[in-house]
Design a protein around this motif. Sequence first.
Motif, mmCIF file in Angstrom:
data_model
loop_
_atom_site.group_PDB
_atom_site.id
_atom_site.type_symbol
_atom_site.label_atom_id
_atom_site.label_comp_id
_atom_site.label_asym_id
_atom_site.label_seq_id
_atom_site.Cartn_x
_atom_site.Cartn_y
_atom_site.Cartn_z
ATOM 1 N N VAL A 100 3.226 23.971 40.243
ATOM 2 C CA VAL A 100 1.919 23.760 39.631
ATOM 3 C C VAL A 100 0.791 23.959 40.632
ATOM 4 N N SER A 101 1.134 24.089 41.915
ATOM 5 C CA SER A 101 0.157 24.419 42.947
ATOM 6 C C SER A 101 0.911 24.938 44.155
ATOM 7 N N LEU A 102 0.167 25.380 45.166
ATOM 8 C CA LEU A 102 0.778 25.917 46.380
ATOM 9 C C LEU A 102 1.011 24.847 47.452
ATOM 10 N N GLU A 103 0.717 23.603 47.136
ATOM 11 C CA GLU A 103 0.806 22.539 48.138
ATOM 12 C C GLU A 103 2.191 22.413 48.756
ATOM 13 N N GLN A 104 3.221 22.651 47.950
ATOM 14 C CA GLN A 104 4.589 22.491 48.449
ATOM 15 C C GLN A 104 5.282 23.815 48.735
ATOM 16 N N ALA A 105 4.515 24.902 48.774
ATOM 17 C CA ALA A 105 5.104 26.228 48.971
ATOM 18 C C ALA A 105 5.812 26.335 50.318
ATOM 19 N N ASN A 106 5.151 25.934 51.398
ATOM 20 C CA ASN A 106 5.760 26.064 52.728
ATOM 21 C C ASN A 106 7.016 25.225 52.859
ATOM 22 N N GLU A 107 6.995 24.031 52.277
ATOM 23 C CA GLU A 107 8.173 23.169 52.337
ATOM 24 C C GLU A 107 9.357 23.833 51.646
ATOM 25 N N LEU A 108 9.101 24.461 50.492
ATOM 26 C CA LEU A 108 10.189 25.128 49.773
ATOM 27 C C LEU A 108 10.668 26.371 50.515
ATOM 28 N N LEU A 109 9.757 27.118 51.096
ATOM 29 C CA LEU A 109 10.150 28.300 51.869
ATOM 30 C C LEU A 109 11.048 27.906 53.039
ATOM 31 N N GLU A 110 10.711 26.818 53.713
ATOM 32 C CA GLU A 110 11.520 26.357 54.841
ATOM 33 C C GLU A 110 12.862 25.822 54.365
ATOM 34 N N THR A 111 12.863 25.094 53.251
ATOM 35 C CA THR A 111 14.119 24.572 52.700
ATOM 36 C C THR A 111 15.042 25.709 52.305
ATOM 37 N N GLN A 112 14.486 26.746 51.686
ATOM 38 C CA GLN A 112 15.310 27.888 51.297
ATOM 39 C C GLN A 112 15.850 28.616 52.525
ATOM 40 N N ARG A 113 15.005 28.754 53.545
ATOM 41 C CA ARG A 113 15.450 29.439 54.766
ATOM 42 C C ARG A 113 16.653 28.716 55.364
ATOM 43 N N LYS A 114 16.603 27.403 55.409
ATOM 44 C CA LYS A 114 17.701 26.623 55.970
ATOM 45 C C LYS A 114 18.939 26.677 55.088
ATOM 46 N N VAL A 349 -7.070 37.109 47.772
ATOM 47 C CA VAL A 349 -5.783 36.429 47.700
ATOM 48 C C VAL A 349 -5.322 36.013 49.093
ATOM 49 N N GLU A 350 -5.574 36.860 50.077
ATOM 50 C CA GLU A 350 -5.143 36.548 51.444
ATOM 51 C C GLU A 350 -5.831 35.288 51.963
ATOM 52 N N ASP A 351 -7.068 35.064 51.545
ATOM 53 C CA ASP A 351 -7.777 33.855 51.961
ATOM 54 C C ASP A 351 -7.101 32.606 51.402
ATOM 55 N N VAL A 352 -6.623 32.701 50.180
ATOM 56 C CA VAL A 352 -5.904 31.576 49.565
ATOM 57 C C VAL A 352 -4.653 31.258 50.369
ATOM 58 N N LEU A 353 -3.894 32.287 50.731
ATOM 59 C CA LEU A 353 -2.672 32.081 51.496
ATOM 60 C C LEU A 353 -2.973 31.552 52.908
ATOM 61 N N ASN A 354 -4.002 32.104 53.531
ATOM 62 C CA ASN A 354 -4.347 31.687 54.896
ATOM 63 C C ASN A 354 -4.797 30.232 54.957
ATOM 64 N N ARG A 355 -5.540 29.786 53.948
ATOM 65 C CA ARG A 355 -5.994 28.396 53.942
ATOM 66 C C ARG A 355 -4.833 27.425 53.959
ATOM 67 N N ARG A 356 -3.719 27.845 53.389
ATOM 68 C CA ARG A 356 -2.540 26.979 53.324
ATOM 69 C C ARG A 356 -1.480 27.358 54.348
ATOM 70 N N ASN A 357 -1.830 28.305 55.214
ATOM 71 C CA ASN A 357 -0.893 28.755 56.261
ATOM 72 C C ASN A 357 0.428 29.237 55.678
ATOM 73 N N ILE A 358 0.344 29.952 54.570
ATOM 74 C CA ILE A 358 1.547 30.491 53.923
ATOM 75 C C ILE A 358 1.749 31.919 54.382
ATOM 76 N N VAL A 359 2.931 32.194 54.940
ATOM 77 C CA VAL A 359 3.293 33.541 55.383
ATOM 78 C C VAL A 359 4.466 34.016 54.553
ATOM 79 N N LEU A 360 4.265 35.129 53.854
ATOM 80 C CA LEU A 360 5.320 35.657 52.965
ATOM 81 C C LEU A 360 5.905 36.948 53.535
#
Length: 360
Positions: A100-114, A349-360
């Motif tokens: 429902v938002s990008l707040e937990q995106a990085n946490e999920l990306l890291e969990t999936q990586r592991k 769109v890149e500004d949205v990702l950068n604000r949340r430090n999301i790297v895809l």
Amino acid sequence: MCKVWTLGVLGLGEGRSIISAALQSEKWILGNICDLNEELCIKRCQEFEYPRYTLKYEDLLNDPSIDVIGIYTPDQLHAMHIKQALEAGKHVICTKPLLVSLEQANELLETQRKAGKSVFVGQSSRYFEPLMMQRNDFDNGLHGELLTVDTHYISDARWFLKKGWSHQKGFSWMYNFMIHAVDLAVWYMTDIEEVYGVGIVSSNTMEYQLSVPDTMKFILKNREGKCVNVSGVYAAPTLGKEVQQQISCTLTGTKGISRAGYPKLAYYTNFEPITKTAQLHQYDEKHGYYFRFEGESHHAGEYQNYIEAFSDRMNTGQAPKPDLQEGIRTLAVMEAMEESMKTGQVVRVEDVLNRRNIVL
């Protein structure tokens, strides 16, 4: 020999369709189903003559025979349930919206990586017959160079405002409805760079003491300057599916044009040699495959198509698409769309990702 995958289903409201899909697919085994509502569990078991259920998500997570968890719970629970499934060593199929938002995106990306497991977003519209045929024609080059895309999701969904769900915190017509049109847009224009849009709250929505935009129009621009039109109207009359498909995707290219949509099983094309009238392709014989329950409210055929696409790609060592990264980028586009509605400005769109430090 191809692996047959075992599925556990969490959430038996929308999960009704994937239960039907798994039971009818030769590529899947239904391992167990789960919901907090025991009455609903019993109802599904009776409906599908299925012998077991559980009220505890942990039973799915701890079952070594289950390969994949299908998550069909309320949207705000998706992030938690995906994380738990990955940590339990399960692959994931999750209905839209992924989050429902990008707040937990990085946490999920890291969990999936592991975890090293796949996360697939169940964007069902991609797997409806006309839209699959359209994609096949696109991949085969019949459109030539893609010039522009027009998508919409238009539905008189005022009935939704009478439900308690629409009054819960975070309800959004964009995330619950328009996401289908946005997903189709970014499926073809994968490098959306900037967005601009407007939205209003109609008096029809205000009658229910809600202030959520229900009428929206956007222009999405990619790095080459090509654009996509995305629109949605959700609390007003429509022309009906015979005139105006609820979901529609039009691809205009240098060599041809096509239009596909939902729920009518019809696909229009005008490819070389170009004629004055588009050719109509109909798939009415597949109506019973796609729409298995009352009316056209549950379209289980799309779910069967996407779980079978998931198994095919997994069995050939490919990541099922759309995956977690693609799903997060789509959400970044949508967050930019929301920001543009509020500010009246073009949003990158890149500004949205950068604000949340999301790297895809």
